[in-house]
Design a protein around this motif. Structure first.
Motif, PDB file in Angstrom:
ATOM      1  N   ILE B 245      85.863  77.514 109.437  1.00  0.00           N
ATOM      2  CA  ILE B 245      84.591  76.816 109.280  1.00  0.00           C
ATOM      3  C   ILE B 245      83.449  77.656 109.850  1.00  0.00           C
ATOM      4  CG2 ILE B 245      83.300  74.784 110.011  1.00  0.00           C
ATOM      5  CD1 ILE B 245      85.874  73.210 109.740  1.00  0.00           C
ATOM      6  N   VAL B 248      82.900  80.505 107.394  1.00  0.00           N
ATOM      7  CA  VAL B 248      82.277  80.117 106.141  1.00  0.00           C
ATOM      8  C   VAL B 248      80.798  79.794 106.360  1.00  0.00           C
ATOM      9  CG1 VAL B 248      82.266  78.391 104.325  1.00  0.00           C
ATOM     10  CG2 VAL B 248      84.403  79.354 105.082  1.00  0.00           C
ATOM     11  N   THR B 249      80.498  79.126 107.454  1.00  0.00           N
ATOM     12  CA  THR B 249      79.072  78.852 107.696  1.00  0.00           C
ATOM     13  C   THR B 249      78.323  80.147 107.975  1.00  0.00           C
ATOM     14  OG1 THR B 249      79.724  78.286 109.932  1.00  0.00           O
ATOM     15  CG2 THR B 249      79.131  76.476 108.490  1.00  0.00           C
ATOM     16  N   GLY B 252      77.830  81.837 104.842  1.00  0.00           N
ATOM     17  CA  GLY B 252      76.949  81.086 103.956  1.00  0.00           C
ATOM     18  C   GLY B 252      75.481  81.292 104.295  1.00  0.00           C
ATOM     19  N   LEU B 344      88.247  72.290 102.052  1.00  0.00           N
ATOM     20  CA  LEU B 344      86.970  72.926 102.384  1.00  0.00           C
ATOM     21  C   LEU B 344      85.861  72.430 101.462  1.00  0.00           C
ATOM     22  CD1 LEU B 344      87.853  76.616 103.241  1.00  0.00           C
ATOM     23  CD2 LEU B 344      87.174  74.787 104.770  1.00  0.00           C
ATOM     24  N   LEU B 349      82.143  73.157 102.357  1.00  0.00           N
ATOM     25  CA  LEU B 349      82.180  74.548 102.780  1.00  0.00           C
ATOM     26  C   LEU B 349      82.908  75.433 101.781  1.00  0.00           C
ATOM     27  CD1 LEU B 349      83.231  73.801 106.439  1.00  0.00           C
ATOM     28  CD2 LEU B 349      80.968  74.501 105.693  1.00  0.00           C
TER      29      LEU B 349
ATOM     30  N   THR C 270      78.167  73.660 111.253  1.00  0.00           N
ATOM     31  CA  THR C 270      77.211  73.840 110.164  1.00  0.00           C
ATOM     32  C   THR C 270      75.778  73.907 110.680  1.00  0.00           C
ATOM     33  OG1 THR C 270      77.338  71.466 109.813  1.00  0.00           O
ATOM     34  CG2 THR C 270      78.628  72.835 108.350  1.00  0.00           C
TER      35      THR C 270
END
Lengths: 361, 411, 309
Positions: B245, B248-249, B252, B344, B349, C270
């Motif tokens: 995670i 991926v963030t 991103g 995900l 994500l 996030t």
């Protein structure tokens, strides 16, 4: 050929199952197997593993069943004890009277009271035959507590006695050990101690020494013979090794392709084998008294495919003495010779063989 | 020994030899294939998976509606229906005659005219400018690009074939439509492409890492093995999902994305690699165990005596021998990876729109579920597609395991 | 006993190394991302931003930050302040979320083990029957459906259609049950398959034949001689199962709106709440490590041949 005495005298020697093979003296049969047939369902079809065999075991004697792997010798005994997995295995016919009661017709619950209590078994590979996750004590006592209703303490004391009996040093300490802490020979001793701890009338020893070193093999066989003398247990000794048989057995049954092909007192069998297969087996046994230039003889070919019906004698494709009749007719057990030295033996076994030919002796 | 005797021996030997020739060797693979063929569920699964792979590959050629063309006014959450539909009929598209083929003809004619015009220009600089503007127009206004959004060159060709074969016909919305009025059948098919590719590529990445790592550790043994396996043990205790995670963030992030793209790496690729990089642990353990026991075998010994290098022994002699178990693990890793992709995607994500994957579809479906009205089709169809694929992979894996190693077979 | 102590000490050492590695990786990843954690928000008066930067020690050189933060954790167990949840320290957030996530995970695991092992045993003992086939097909289905789909369908069925459970909320058993079941079902399915395979493997062992030959009743043989061996693969699976349950709880906490660590974590990662995310990853690592150690201990208890290395 002399007809067998007793009730079955009228049936001729041509009958495979019962007539002439009955030993003529000795005690009452402890176990009487007749016409046992066992088959397995496999990918290749229905395999006839045991094709109708009959034998009996008297109290206190040792009967050896000899044959190569796949001859059905283990299956016979496992089937008798209800220990072949069904399916794929199936007992097609036959009876196995133990003390007059048919083991094959017993319910699971009835069989449980026989297994371990009256008939014990020891298996080929002591490395895998003991539960690796339980101590020796747990494995030995669960049996005596169940069958003999011993308390935990009594059972433990008995286990110590038994371990001492089979020659394990400081048994009290070793009780708490796990199987992997024992050597192969020691484990087999533990197996024997366990099998005999309820003082069964019959011990079925399925290749008890095959997985062991040669020196250990002799020790284990001696131990078995010694215990038999002391406890009077009858033994069915299953083996592929004729060498093991010579020392301990009273009578020998030779099995080939799911049938008994020869039956005799042990000395008669070694002195003058009457079936070509037995002859072959003896020929492949190394001996001290032969010329060292003489080669060990292997029996050419392999055992027949048991998933197909066998025409004629099952051994005929490999037989040195083969006659035209052998390919047509399936020979049955017939009297080949009278037993020798009968007076010294507990049980007198006429020398029988399933062969059309007179094998030169 | 006299003569006849030795001749007799020779005859016996010849007989034995002859016999041994009669025994036909059955290769491991042939034997396994024979066993597999007898396993009905596994064979059905294999056929299903091959079919699925073909269909997924050929999706652009199938007469499906556009997976991306929205219709917020008229087609939101339509339940499954067999009402016929014409490609390009949505009013918002403003296609000529409301047909894809007519618009396509019109557009191509226009482009041809513009190209001819551009060819007529003498000034090379201006001409180049003109060509560029034509390209721009194609990118934005080409009917395909309006309906399918930036197709790759292979897919573009396939769509052309599709239009040539099927014209304006499209399968009606038998799976219904989603919250933006997109055809669910088309989305499930296009989603299969992404989901399968993620599953396959990520698994291959894990395969390469896991097999090399495990084989090397197993072959060298000793402290190298101990150290390498310690690292694996340690990695097992790391909650990878959290690291993923993070990653991926991190990836991103717009600036990171731009930086990666400058090297020609796109996000989905990173995604495969990350997932693959997690799933190699079990594979490496299994391979190591196998190699450890194979190392004792004679053929390795003989390879060493004739002077084969360690790397050659590992990859030419040992790895092929563990292939069986590796294939079994492959069929079990692919479903795990596909589930992970779905997971995900659910967390927002995973695969990013406009790409479609089954995980993304399921996420959309689940969102629609929790509302008051029951839009069951938006979750049932993608869910069934994913479940059936995973089902098949599991059965195939079991079947392969039984076929390749009858000792492991528990029936 | 001495073995055990040595084992635990060694394990602790490895845990420290692992934690350090995880800490370093997450520190690098979080700080390497461009921009400051505050940049995403609306413009902040410079004075406040400076204050904030001071609070999170962001003005120090990166290496200094790395050491300071680590020292804070080691000396005081202080995971610093959450960047986005301004009034909370990371420790507070974890302290609030942990009981929720932990009880959810424990309920799910216990449920999965009970259901999975019983189904596997029944399936193996009655191999080839309709019950066996049905259970194993269900198990494959359980493995093949993502748990968020399962959870959504479960909510639809058992909250709206047949109101057995409350839709959300936390605290009572009834509120825990549905998310825990949804979380545990895929694990149960996997355990059922492992148990069945293990049982069949174990049943074909020679020592089981010995046990039957000793005249033990079938039930005794299965419980005492077959099951322990069959459970060994299940026990080793509990480590990965824990990881799976922790992972799955991210999703279920989101669906059921539970105030656990998982929902915080996704938010933290996030939203680039570096301190919170780091704190959570470290917590999860400890959890997983402890669980793996327990699993190894359990394995050694069941199987005397295994020595604690």
């Amino acid at each position: 050929m002399t007809p067998a005495p007793g009730s079955q005298a009228h049936s001729s020697m041509t009958a495979t199952e019962n007539a002439t093979d009955a030993p003529r003296q000795g005690s009452q049969p402890l176990l009487q197997v007749s016409n046992l047939k066992v088959s397995f369902k496999t990918d290749e079809g229905q395999v006839q593993a045991v094709r109708g065999i009959s034998f009996d075991v008297r109290e206190g004697e040792t009967v050896a069943i000899v044959g190569e792997s796949g001859s059905g010798k283990s299956v016979t005994n496992l089937a008798m004890m209800g220990l072949i997995p069904q399916p794929p295995g199936r007992v097609d016919s036959g009876t196995a009277l133990f003390q007059g009661r048919d083991l094959l017709k017993m319910s699971d619950r009835e069989l449980q009271t026989i297994r371990g209590r009256h008939v014990s078994m020891i298996f080929q590979d002591p490395m895998t035959a003991l539960n690796p996750l339980m101590t020796i004590e747990q494995q030995m006592t669960e049996m005596t507590r169940l069958h003999l209703s011993l308390t935990k303490k009594e059972a433990a004391a008995r286990a110590v006695d038994m371990l001492g009996l089979v020659g394990i040093t400081s048994p009290e300490k070793r009780l708490r050990d796990y199987p992997h802490q024992f050597s192969g020979g020691m484990r087999q001793r533990v197996m024997i101690a366990m099998a005999l701890s309820c003082e069964p009338e019959l011990l079925i020893a399925d290749e008890p020494t095959t997985a062991l070193d040669v020196t250990i093999q002799a020790q284990i066989m001696d131990l078995l013979a010694d215990l038999q003398e002391r406890k009077g247990t009858a033994i069915v000794l299953i083996t592929h090794d004729l060498g093991v048989v010579a020392g301990v057995a009273d009578r020998v049954l030779v099995m080939y392709a799911g049938r008994i092909v020869e039956k005799a007192n042990v000395n008669d069998l070694f002195a003058s084998p009457r079936h070509p297969y037995t002859l072959g087996l003896l020929g492949s046994l190394p001996r001290f008294d032969t010329d060292r230039h003489e080669k060990l003889l292997a029996i050419p070919g392999g055992p027949p495919d048991m998933s197909e019906p066998i025409l004629g004698c099952s051994f005929s494709p490999r037989c040195d003495f083969v006659q035209p009749v052998c390919h047509r007719e399936d020979p049955t057990l017939q009297l080949k010779a009278e037993p020798t030295g009968a007076a010294n033996l507990p049980v007198v076994q006429p020398h029988l063989a399933a062969c059309h030919v007179e094998v030169p002796t | 020994m006299n003569l006849p005797d030795s001749r007799k021996n020779e005859e016996a030997l010849a007989k034995l030899l002859e016999e041994s020739h009669k025994i036909r060797g059955v290769s491991l693979w042939k034997d396994a294939w024979r066993r597999l063929r007898r396993n009905r569920p596994a064979m059905a699964s294999l056929i299903f998976l091959i079919g699925l792979g073909l269909v997924a590959f050929l999706t652009p050629m199938l007469p499906l509606q556009s997976p991306l063309d929205k219709d917020l006014n008229n087609r939101r959450f339509l339940s499954p229906s067999f009402e016929p539909i014409t490609m390009g009929s949505r009013e918002g598209l403003k296609f000529a005659d409301g047909k894809l083929t007519s618009q396509l003809a019109l557009f191509e004619a226009e482009i041809a005219a513009e190209t001819a015009e551009a060819l007529a220009i003498n000034d090379p600089l201006k001409q180049a400018e003109q060509f560029e503007s034509i390209q721009d127009r194609i990118r934005v206004e080409h009917p395909f690009n309006q309906l399918w959004n930036q197709l790759g060159s292979v897919s573009f060709k396939m769509v052309q074939i599709r239009v040539a074969i099927f014209g304006d016909y499209a399968i009606p919305s038998i799976f219904g439509t989603d919250k933006l009025g997109r055809d669910l059948l088309a989305r499930v098919f296009w989603g299969a492409r992404v989901s399968l590719v993620v599953g396959l590529v990520a698994t291959l990445v894990s395969l390469m890492i896991g097999v090399s790592y495990g084989a090397i550790a197993g072959y060298f043994g000793g402290w190298i093995d101990a150290a390498m396996m310690r690292i694996v043990d340690m990695l097992y205790s790391i909650p990878f999902i959290f690291v993923v995670i993070y990653l991926v963030t991190f990836l991103g992030e717009e600036s990171v994305k731009a930086w990666l793209e400058s090297y020609g790496i796109d996000q989905i690729m990173i995604f495969y690699i990350i997932i693959g990089a997690i799933y190699w642990l079990t594979m490496s353990r299994v391979v190591r165990g196998q190699v450890l026991s194979l190392r004792q075998e004679q053929f390795v010994e003989s390879a060493r005596t004739i002077g084969a290098s360690p790397m050659r022994i590992v990859f030419r002699h040992l790895v092929p021998n563990v292939l069986g178990i590796v294939i079994v693990y492959l069929t079990l890793t692919i479903p795990a990876v596909m589930l992970f992709e779905a997971f995900l995607s659910f967390l927002g994500l995973g695969v990013a729109p406009p790409d479609v994957s089954w995980g993304l579809l399921l996420n959309d479906g689940v969102e629609a579920l929790s509302s008051v009205k029951l839009f069951w089709w938006v979750v049932i169809f993608p869910g069934a597609a994913l479940a059936m694929t995973l089902f098949a992979l599991n059965f195939l894996g079991d079947g392969l395991r039984d076929a390749l190693d009858p000792k492991m077979k528990n029936r | 006993m001495k073995d055990l102590l040595g084992f635990l000490i060694r394990r602790l050492g490895w845990m420290a190394i692992t934690l350090w590695a995880v800490y370093t990786v997450s520190f690098v990843l979080m700080r390497a991302a461009p921009g400051s954690p505050f940049s995403a928000e609306r413009a902040m008066p410079p004075a406040i931003e400076q204050q904030m930067r001071a609070r999170y020690n962001l003005d120090a050189p990166p290496l200094q930050q790395y050491w300071d933060y680590m020292w804070g954790i080691l000396s005081r167990g202080d995971l610093s302040w959450s960047i986005k949840l301004e009034d909370y320290s990371v420790n507070q957030v974890i302290a609030e979320g942990f009981p929720v996530s932990a009880s959810l995970a424990i309920f799910a695991l216990v449920f999965a083990i009970i259901l999975g092992v019983s189904a596997g045993v029944i399936s193996a003992v009655y191999r080839g029957t309709v019950a066996d086939v049905a259970m194993m097909a269900t198990a494959v289905l359980g493995i093949a459906i993502p748990n968020f789909v399962l959870a959504s369908i479960a909510i639809l069925l058992f909250v709206f259609l047949i109101p057995l459970f409350p839709a959300a909320g936390w605290g009572t058993l009834r509120q825990v049950a549905l998310p825990a079941i949804c979380l545990g079902l895929p694990v149960a399915a996997y355990i059922a398959r492992l148990t069945r395979a293990g049982m069949l493997e174990s049943l074909s062992r020679e020592h089981v034949r010995t046990a039957f030959a000793k005249g033990l009743p079938k039930r005794t043989v299965i419980i005492k001689h077959v099951l322990p061996g069959a459970l060994l693969p299940v026990v080793s699976y509990l480590g990965p199962a824990t990881a799976g349950v922790l992972t799955g709880s991210l999703v279920l906490e989101k669906i059921f709106a539970l105030p656990g660590m998982g929902s915080h974590f996704i938010y933290a990662a996030t939203q680039r709440d570096t301190t919170l995310a780091t704190g959570m990853v470290l917590t999860y690592t400890v959890l997983l490590f402890v669980m793996n150690t327990i699993v190894d201990l359990a394995y050694a208890v069941i199987d005397p041949r295994v020595e604690l290395e």
